[in-house]
Scaffold this active site. Structure first.
Site, PDB file in Angstrom:
ATOM      1  N   LYS A 231      59.705  44.182  99.507  1.00  0.00           N
ATOM      2  CA  LYS A 231      60.457  42.916  99.489  1.00  0.00           C
ATOM      3  C   LYS A 231      61.925  43.192  99.809  1.00  0.00           C
ATOM      4  CE  LYS A 231      57.390  40.567  96.295  1.00  0.00           C
ATOM      5  NZ  LYS A 231      57.013  40.352  94.904  1.00  0.00           N
TER       6      LYS A 231
ATOM      7  N   GLN B 175      59.350  40.198  88.987  1.00  0.00           N
ATOM      8  CA  GLN B 175      58.049  40.732  89.392  1.00  0.00           C
ATOM      9  C   GLN B 175      57.061  40.692  88.222  1.00  0.00           C
ATOM     10  OE1 GLN B 175      57.223  41.833  92.618  1.00  0.00           O
ATOM     11  NE2 GLN B 175      55.156  41.923  91.772  1.00  0.00           N
TER      12      GLN B 175
ATOM     13  N   ASP C  23      59.720  31.977  93.585  1.00  0.00           N
ATOM     14  CA  ASP C  23      58.275  32.150  93.405  1.00  0.00           C
ATOM     15  C   ASP C  23      57.593  30.805  93.133  1.00  0.00           C
ATOM     16  OD1 ASP C  23      56.981  34.537  93.796  1.00  0.00           O
ATOM     17  OD2 ASP C  23      57.446  35.359  91.822  1.00  0.00           O
TER      18      ASP C  23
END
Ligand code: NDP
Length: 296
Positions: A54, A98, A121
């Site tokens: 990422k 994460q 997200d």
């Protein structure tokens, strides 16, 4: 019928190039550089790989990448303090924590402490509610990637019968909301669904997000249907490690009109959509028009 392969790797490269173009324009015309902060708690090997790639791709499209690696024993208080700092940092437009988090941390509490406008997200309860009511939100990356591929292949999805197998908060449920938003007739199937083969056989669009290797055989697929395989399953075959999806690719490709492979289908679209979401968040934060074709 031999299915057309939907090449997620090539499509993701196209999305990233679009993002990079827009980022260059933002820098030149507005003096703004989008920034994505990724928070990793602990040393889960798979999470470390995701976070690294990422970060690399964030920099490749011209954005600023801020990585925060915290000890596995980090307290909830310290993690929430970091998120608060990032929420208030104007250089940070997107925040991603994460998952999974170590067991002693409350995932819902942590995710819901992110500023919804920076929640790239799309897991914050406000964004879930906005998506569910058809309002402007941050959309979870994997379903957004699936939607982009479907729109690209079909143009309009209006009136199509779609079956989503899986009802997780990360993939199944938001995927169903997005398909509904594009006027599909949507069925959400799960482990208690009766006569799953017959349910799937009705579908013009099948999205499989289960986590069971090659669970959906070709004879469940309606002739000419579009199959989006979200599953990522590691198996051993002929003494080798292999990645397979939730769909039995070989038999499904004989009946489907179009199908995504694993690997090289949905997977690469997820990070591309994370970058797209960060750009969208940055444009919104600065009162600028949203990038075209990169949002739901
Ligand atoms: P979850 O385990 O959270 O959800 C799986 C879903 O599948 C559940 O709703 C479950 O039903 C349903 N299910 C399980 N067994 C069956 C069955 N026999 N028949 C019908 N439905 C069943 O998984 P995720 O949604 O997080 O992920 C799904 C897959 O997608 C995984 O392989 C994951 O690795 C992959 N993935 C890929 C991403 C990518 O970037 N390509 C990103 C995210 C996930 P119930 O609710 O009844 O238990």
């Amino acid at each position: 019928m031999v299915a057309q392969v939907i090449d997620g790797k090539a499509f993701a490269a196209k999305v990233r190039a679009q993002v990079a173009d827009q980022v260059a324009k933002l820098k030149e015309e507005n003096g703004i550089t989008p920034g994505l902060a990724v928070v990793l708690v602990g040393e889960d090997p798979a999470s470390q790989v995701y976070v690294r790639s990422k970060g690399k791709m964030t920099v490749e499209v011209g954005m600023n990448s801020y990585e925060h690696k915290l000890d596995a024993e980090t307290s909830e208080e310290d993690l929430l303090a970091l998120i608060d700092k990032l929420n208030n940092d104007p250089a940070v437009h997107g925040i991603l924590v994460q998952l999974p988090l170590p067991k002693h941390l409350n995932e819902d509490l942590v995710i819901n402490s992110i500023d919804p406008a920076k929640d790239v997200d799309g897991f914050h309860i406000s964004n879930v509610g906005l998506l569910g009511t058809g309002q402007k939100s941050m959309v979870p990356c994997t379903p957004l990637g699936c939607l982009m591929m479907l729109r690209d292949y079909h143009g309009s999805l209006s009136g199509m019968d779609a079956v989503v197998i899986g009802r997780s908060n990360i993939v199944g449920k938001p995927m169903a909301q997005l398909l509904l938003g594009d006027s599909c007739t949507v069925t959400i199937a799960h482990s208690r669904t009766k006569n799953l083969p017959d349910v799937v056989r009705r579908a013009d669009i099948v999205v499989a997000a289960v986590g069971r290797p090659e669970m959906v055989p070709g004879d469940w697929i309606k002739e000419g249907a579009t199959v989006i395989d979200v599953g990522i399953n590691r198996i051993e075959r002929d003494g080798k490690n292999k990645l397979v999806g939730d769909v039995d690719y070989a038999s499904a490709a004989e009946r489907a009109g179009a199908i995504t492979p694993v690997p090289g289908g949905v997977g690469p679209m997820t990070i591309a959509c994370l970058l797209a979401n960060t750009l969208t968040a940055c444009c919104r934060a600065n009162g600028l028009p949203e990038p075209e074709g990169l949002t739901a």
